[in-house]
Write a protein that holds these residues in place. Structure first.
Motif, short mmCIF file in Angstrom:
data_model
loop_
_atom_site.label_atom_id
_atom_site.label_comp_id
_atom_site.label_asym_id
_atom_site.label_seq_id
_atom_site.Cartn_x
_atom_site.Cartn_y
_atom_site.Cartn_z
N UNK A 1 -12.66 -9.19 97.61
CA UNK A 1 -13.76 -9.31 98.57
C UNK A 1 -13.89 -8.00 99.36
N UNK A 2 -15.11 -7.64 99.76
CA UNK A 2 -15.28 -6.43 100.58
C UNK A 2 -14.45 -6.51 101.86
N UNK A 3 -13.88 -5.40 102.27
CA UNK A 3 -13.06 -5.34 103.49
C UNK A 3 -13.97 -5.38 104.71
N UNK A 4 -13.66 -6.25 105.66
CA UNK A 4 -14.41 -6.30 106.91
C UNK A 4 -13.80 -5.29 107.88
N UNK A 5 -14.63 -4.36 108.35
CA UNK A 5 -14.15 -3.27 109.19
C UNK A 5 -14.75 -3.36 110.59
N UNK A 6 -13.89 -3.20 111.60
CA UNK A 6 -14.33 -3.29 112.99
C UNK A 6 -13.84 -2.07 113.77
N UNK A 7 -14.62 -1.69 114.77
CA UNK A 7 -14.25 -0.60 115.66
C UNK A 7 -14.08 -1.16 117.06
N UNK A 8 -12.89 -0.91 117.64
CA UNK A 8 -12.58 -1.43 118.97
C UNK A 8 -12.16 -0.30 119.91
N UNK A 9 -12.51 -0.46 121.19
CA UNK A 9 -12.10 0.50 122.20
C UNK A 9 -10.61 0.33 122.52
N UNK A 10 -10.01 1.37 123.10
CA UNK A 10 -8.58 1.34 123.41
C UNK A 10 -8.24 0.17 124.34
#
Length: 340
Positions: free
Chosen positions: A97-106
């Motif tokens: 399955x496609x990898x789910x990618x997220x961007x989070x603040x420190x």
């Protein structure tokens, strides 16, 4: 000439390595080789052997196949100019399955670690990638060690935290990876040594600390260590994202798993480097074209160039006299173009 196939590292480029009749060079993980390194490897096909060996007639430069999950911007640009043929595998292996990618603040790090804990409790494993410190490998090792100690004592005291970095001996690395594959290590803290060649299907989550320190190609390579089984996998990038470039890189990674889309964005951010040289980033000085805007025209010019060469390989027709003179004049420059 007794060995038909040689598999090796950059050591194959060294001066003392000679081939009797090199016909094919396959370069895996293309982005790990520099322009001159690829040129040196190709030159092995036209070298003559000394000593007691009778050298066969020179067969010229070998055929070259370069492979990568992330086409470097320089190569993507050269492709538009017709110097490389491209084959694209744009499908995942069956069951993945496609990898789910997220961007989070420190400031959201605690939430990220809580989500990591949830996946570990479900029987999965994970990576935490240490931030890139370019100044010193020693500092990189120190940062990874400190991060592993912090996670073990402060965040996940009841879990087994492993550590992997470039300062370890080969047998130590092998021991850690064997334990990780066996499920004895829940979370592996690592530097970029896991960027290639690591395949643990049960590892379904990766947290990348200070992700804005990494380039797009490297982020994509690191992310590829998860998503290797049939379970849903996740990649979480933690960074402040203060600059416009950082924000653009993070949003690009979060929006696509396509290596070519990532390479195109990388191309816009960093530039393709020199067409006739060794510099692999920066905007080139082109007289009449824009490599982003004029892709259809570039593709058309490529087709026309192939037609001309097919009809008149030596450019003997008077109409091509000026073109031929310019090509001969710039021959040495063109030699450098072809190695990438």
């Amino acid at each position: 000439g007794q060995t038909q196939i040689v598999i090796g590292t950059h050591a194959l480029i060294q001066e003392g390595v000679q081939f009797r009749k090199l016909g094919l060079v396959i370069v895996d993980e293309q982005h790990r080789f520099g322009v001159m390194q690829r040129a040196a490897l190709m030159d092995k096909g036209s070298q003559t052997l000394g000593g007691d060996f009778k050298s066969p007639p020179s067969i010229g430069a070998p055929d070259v196949l370069v492979m990568t999950a992330t086409p470097i911007p320089r190569t993507l640009t050269l492709t538009l100019y017709g110097d490389l043929d491209v084959s694209i595998i744009d499908e995942l292996p069956p069951g993945r399955k496609p990898i789910k990618t997220h961007w989070k603040q420190i400031g959201e790090r605690k939430k990220v670690y809580a989500a990591l804990r949830t996946l570990i409790d479900q029987g999965r494993q994970g990576y935490v990638v240490c931030p890139l410190i370019e100044e010193s490998e020693k500092l990189q090792v120190q940062a990874a060690t400190e991060l592993a100690e912090f996670l073990q004592t402060e965040v996940f005291p009841d879990l087994n935290i492993g550590l992997l970095h470039g300062g370890m001996k080969s047998d130590e690395k092998d021991s850690v990876m064997t334990s990780f594959r066996a499920g004895e290590i829940h979370i592996l803290v690592s530097t970029t040594v896991i960027e290639v060649g690591v395949d643990v299907p049960n590892a379904t989550v990766m947290v990348i600390e200070d992700a804005d320190r990494f380039g797009l190609a490297q982020l994509h390579q690191l992310r590829g260590r998860v998503g290797r089984g049939d379970e849903q996998s996740y990649c979480v990038m933690i960074c402040e994202g203060n600059s416009q470039d950082s924000i653009k890189r993070m949003t690009t990674m979060a929006s696509t798993n396509d290596g070519f889309v990532i390479a195109e964005e990388d191309l816009k951010l960093r530039g393709p480097g020199e067409f006739y040289g060794t510099k692999q980033s920066g905007m080139p000085e082109l007289t009449i074209t824009d490599i982003f805007r004029d892709i259809p025209i570039l593709e058309l010019a490529r087709e026309e160039a192939f037609k001309v060469i097919e009809k008149d390989p030596n450019l003997s027709h008077p109409a091509f006299a000026r073109l031929k003179r310019n090509l001969v004049k710039k021959y040495e420059a063109f030699e450098l173009v072809t190695v990438s």
